[in-house]
Design an enzyme around this catalytic site. Structure first.
Site, mmCIF file in Angstrom:
data_model
loop_
_atom_site.group_PDB
_atom_site.id
_atom_site.type_symbol
_atom_site.label_atom_id
_atom_site.label_comp_id
_atom_site.label_asym_id
_atom_site.label_seq_id
_atom_site.Cartn_x
_atom_site.Cartn_y
_atom_site.Cartn_z
ATOM 1 N N ASP A 44 70.644 39.507 24.395
ATOM 2 C CA ASP A 44 69.413 39.577 25.190
ATOM 3 C C ASP A 44 68.360 40.615 24.773
ATOM 4 O OD1 ASP A 44 71.233 37.910 26.372
ATOM 5 O OD2 ASP A 44 70.633 38.374 28.406
ATOM 6 N N GLU A 68 81.576 43.173 33.875
ATOM 7 C CA GLU A 68 80.818 42.601 32.758
ATOM 8 C C GLU A 68 80.620 43.623 31.639
ATOM 9 O OE1 GLU A 68 76.726 41.820 33.705
ATOM 10 O OE2 GLU A 68 76.594 40.103 32.360
#
Ligand code: 6A9
Length: 767
Positions: A502, A734
């Site tokens: 990202d 995560e």
């Protein structure tokens, strides 16, 4: 038909004989609805679906629990055990209530297709409220809209246990039975609606309406005729145990139903569950011979890692939304196409946050799953490869069906056919070939994998070609992730979602001169895998030779160094139109209707030039990660320096995604976009880095011992931090904070964080 929505024209993997017959039936029913706390369905588009809800009392209000939501703040939930086939166990802890839920499947002589299944819910409470009562809801719904019949057991008579029945073309007549020794109050409601995913609201409204008048929590029957959803409420003093048994094929021989139900419930169920649990523990021990160094607690966390990954496997059906390629002329609003209706059987990164398929995540998931159950692994990879279109493209994020759609903001739904995502599935395929060469599979398994690869070959070839033609750069054998936004002035550094990283910093000014070192290395993995596959299949094809050549080119260290190596830093970098002198500053900007507003705008203080992009982090480690650097090379030493330096990449909890020395380290990308891949620790990449360290610790050379030392330290750090977080919070995360080690981002991230198990087992698939 538009090309982008035309399926790849070759036989589908899922039509292979290995996926039919017994295999298919054995995986028919399952806990394939990871988006809800407990959800069962069959692997068929319009299934019968079942699920559970409960009511919880919190701060003076009642809440219905159903869909996994982080805001529910459950203290803990997730599959501590699951074998992906016929057994799973999950503990859900909500306020002072503990729900222990077990799922078991069984195929008897009289069962219909796919067999029977049962859900046991064991409800306990610490400090009882409302006279110590708890309310559980169990529902069964027909996605095909078929009407369900209410059974006599709803009256709460213990002698008559059938709650619902119906008939379907797949399983024949079926019945849902309730068995419990405890004194239950049973209520029900029927609904008729195609929007099964709105069920939480329907139940909530129903219960609330009753509560307003009667001051108690009770489901009331609606007057919906021929309902396709039946919800049963079971209320009782805690503790209590409820068994919900689903039996099918009941039409042909109803005399055995009673027997079948009693063998699936009560004490007989208890012993079956114990047996399954033991079987699972044994298999776990056999499959993951974790080194003696590990403590018992860590092993339990490892078991939960794979249990959650496998228990999170879902089945989805629907049509992706695809945007038309930018080259096509189209009218506004006309720009979204529907992909063909497709099935996807896949693991998911996170049940509450991302309960759907992600292409590159799946490559990592399969590294774990393939060790546990090779048939499940091939079935999942097969489903993904069947999603390929005629151009060799596979959409990155799979948002299939109304339920999945309801969780994603509209702007994030559409998939762009120019956008890639790392072909990480090659990691598994290469691993399989390598294990076959080492004769690690049984003959039957080897046959299946070979026929899988034979059929997959054209698709994999097309996939490679898609990357090779659409993502190539200007310079020979250079590549870059296409589709970065080169107009925006809102981002500090325009994102590269396609790469999977990202906001990891790339060239400040995207253009076609860019070269991305991670993508070039993914191309190496892909070409190298294609070469080993064609070699293994003894395909005398020209393609095989071509792949051999390409993999040589991609791993040619001289060429790689020319394109990506910066001597001054001793590091591999992206190349592109870049300046380091960029920042975000508040400016007055003209908005709609000439209204000025203060906004954060990118400010460039120096002309960008073509140069290396000097950010050290995961991207710059790719040549090391794919073991391209020769073990004798001084460059290897440099990589080890970067990795082990506390001032650069090393932290006590794992390797940072971006170096502390980077100008964008921990920087926000916009006012609201917090740093994501700009410092924190991600387990998928740490696993690959460990794998490489492990490799170099076995290769003769001047840096062997150093690699070994770093390997051991890194492995210890990762395991102890993930285990500690699991024990403290009850969850896998995560990412992990590089300063404190604390889990962050999505919790219940049971996707690639589950690689911790392979880290414990020191299983890196190095051949
Ligand atoms: C947007 C949010 C309520 C981001 O694990 C899945 C992916 C990875 O593939 C990627 O590498 N995650 C990583 O950078 C999560 C992506 C979620 C996007 C969903 C909509 C709505 O959710």
């Amino acid at each position: 038909m538009e090309r982008v929505i035309t399926p790849f024209p070759s036989p589908k993997l899922m039509d292979l004989p290995m996926f039919q017959g017994e295999h298919k039936e054995s995986l028919y029913w399952g806990t394939y609805r990871p988006q809800v706390y407990l959800g069962i369905r069959a692997r068929v588009p319009q299934s019968l679906v079942a699920g559970m809800m409960w009511i919880i009392y919190k701060e003076g209000t009642y809440f219905i629990r159903h869909v996994c939501q982080d805001s529910d703040e459950l203290k803990r939930y997730g599959w501590t055990h699951h074998n992906g086939r016929d057994y799973g166990h999950q503990d859900l802890i909500d306020q002072d209530m503990t729900l222990a839920v077990s799922f078991l499947k069984s195929k008897g002589d009289y069962s219909g297709y796919g067999g029977d299944w049962v859900v046991r819910s064991d409800v306990q409470m610490e400090n009882s409220k409302e006279e110590g009562k708890a309310h559980l809801f169990f529902y069964i719904a027909d996605e095909g809209g078929n009407a369900l019949n209410l059974g006599k057991g709803v009256m709460g008579d213990h002698n008559i246990s059938v709650l619902a029945s119906g008939s379907r073309s797949d399983v024949g007549s079926w019945e849902l039975h309730l068995k419990s020794k405890d004194d239950l109050e049973v209520h029900y409601a029927g609904f008729k609606t195609p929007d099964i995913y709105k069920l939480s609201d329907l139940v909530q409204e129903n219960v609330a309406a009753h509560a307003r008048e009667h001051k108690n929590l009770q489901l009331t029957d609606t007057s919906d005729a021929s309902p396709n959803i039946l919800v049963f409420q079971m209320s009782s003093k805690v503790p209590f145990i409820v068994d919900m048994a689903f039996v099918s094929g009941t039409g042909s021989d109803s005399s055995h139903v009673k027997e079948r139900v009693s063998s699936l419930t009560g004490t007989l169920l208890t012993s079956q569950l114990n047996e399954k649990q033991k079987g699972l523990d044994d298999k776990f021990k056999r499959f993951f011979s974790t080194s003696e160094k590990l403590e018992f607690e860590s092993m339990e966390v490892g078991k939960a890692a794979i249990g959650n990954l496998i228990g999170g496997i879902g089945y989805f059906y629907g049509q992706s939304k695809i945007s038309l390629p930018t080259t096509t002329n189209h009218k506004l609003g006309d720009d979204v196409l529907l992909y063909w209706p497709a099935e996807l059987y896949t693991a998911v990164p996170s049940r509450p946050f991302f309960p759907r398929g992600f292409l590159w995540d799946e490559g990592f998931h399969q590294l774990v799953i393939r060790q546990w159950d090779i048939s499940i692994c091939l079935d999942i990879v097969g489903h993904w490869l069947d999603l390929m279109n005629i151009d060799g493209w596979i959409p990155r994020e799979q948002i299939l069906g109304a339920e999945a759609l309801s969780k994603v903001p509209a702007e994030a739904v559409v998939q762009h056919p120019d956008n890639g995502n790392p072909p990480a599935l090659f990691m598994v395929l290469q691993d399989l070939v390598c294990s076959m060469k080492k004769k690690k599979f049984s003959d039957i398994e080897e046959k299946q994998i070979s026929s899988f690869l034979e059929r997959a070959f054209v698709r994999l070839d097309a996939w490679f070609q898609w990357f090779n033609t659409t993502q190539c750069g200007k310079a020979e054998s250079s590549y870059y992730w296409h589709g970065r936004d080169n107009i925006t002035v809102r981002q500090l550094n325009p994102q590269t979602l396609t790469s999977g990283f990202d906001d990891y910093p790339r060239a400040s000014h995207p253009n076609d001169e860019e070269r991305h070192v991670d993508l070039r290395c993914w191309m190496f993995l892909a070409a190298d895998s294609m070469h080993s596959i064609s070699d293994f299949l003894k395909m005398e094809s020209v393609r095989g030779e071509e792949y051999k050549l390409m993999s040589k080119v991609f791993s040619d260290i001289e060429l790689l160094n020319q394109m990506h190596f910066d001597n001054a830093y001793g590091a591999y970098f992206d190349f592109g139109n870049h300046t380091e002198k960029v920042r975000l500053a508040w400016k007055l900007v003209d908005g709609p209707n000439n209204i000025l507003s203060r906004q954060l705008i990118q400010e460039v203080l120096e002309e960008p030039i073509l140069r290396f992009v000097p950010h050290i982090g995961y991207v710059s480690l790719f040549p090391f990660i794919w073991k391209i650097i020769p073990p004798q090379s001084w460059i290897l030493e440099k990589q080890l320096d970067l990795i082990s330096d506390k001032a650069i990449l090393w932290s006590d909890f794992g390797i940072r995604s971006l170096a502390k020395t980077s100008s964008l380290y921990m920087k926000y990308n916009t006012e609201h976009d917090a740093p994501y891949w700009r410092g924190s620790i991600w387990i998928n990449m740490n696993y690959l880095i460990l794998s490489s360290l492990h490799h170099y610790s076995k290769e003769n050379g001047p840096y062997r011992e150093r690699a070994e030392m770093i390997y051991n330290n890194l492995r210890d750090n990762l395991i102890s931090n993930i285990v500690k977080n699991y024990q403290q919070t009850g969850y896998f995360w995560e990412q992990y904070d590089q300063e404190t080690g604390k889990g962050k981002g999505a919790r219940v991230f049971t996707g690639w964080t589950s690689l911790v198990l392979l880290i414990m087992a020191e299983s890196y698939g190095n051949c």
